[in-house]
Design a protein around this motif. Structure first.
Motif: not given
Length: 174
Positions: A115-142
């Protein structure tokens, strides 16, 4: 028994192989010379000649040009989404829970990169990218099984919310 044309073809192959080896390596003073114990082999085919030339280049310190780009092109969103969808019919059973949770995590991140590399741009996929970022924050790299198991509800919920979002954007995966 060799016919004269077979002998001629073999002789031509040997000559070409010798020429390709001798042309592909330049004399060098810093390269050790062959001694009496070195056995020279005569290539018997074009493939053998190519192998001999590559070996000569390698011993001379010549690196061949890369045959493929160093960086793979970004994956398409639809392909990454298909990988995520493939996890929908699977579940965390005692036999495959570690594999399943790890795969869901990997497929989410594969989709995130696409999604971040897509020609439409990461702005088109804001919600899914936010959801994954939230997951990553909870997992804290583990990414350990224990941590994924502890956050299983969030991991599976993230997958399901992204699946729902993508279903509302069919032009992104068809």
């Amino acid at each position: 028994m060799f016919t004269s044309s077979m002998r001629g073809a073999a002789l031509a192959a040997v000559a070409l192989a010798a020429l390709s080896v001798s042309c592909s390596t330049a004399p060098s003073t810093d390269r050790p010379r062959a001694d009496a114990t070195t056995v020279a082999t005569v290539p018997t085919s074009a493939a053998d000649a190519a192998d001999a030339a590559a070996e000569a280049d390698a011993s001379a310190g010549v690196t061949p040009p890369p045959t493929a780009p160093d960086v793979a092109p970004p994956e398409r969103v639809r392909d990454a989404f298909a990988g995520l969808q493939a996890t929908l019919n699977d579940s965390c059973t005692p036999d495959n829970c570690a594999y399943f949770l790890g795969r869901v995590h990997d497929e989410l991140h594969r989709l995130d990169r696409a999604m971040k590399a897509d020609p439409k741009g990461a702005g088109h996929f804001t919600r899914p990218i936010e959801l994954i970022a939230k997951l990553d924050a909870e997992l804290a790299g583990d990414r350990s099984f224990e941590n994924l198991k502890r956050h299983q509800t969030l991991l599976i919920g993230t997958r399901d919310r992204i699946n729902t979002w993508m279903q509302g954007h069919p032009d992104d995966y068809r």
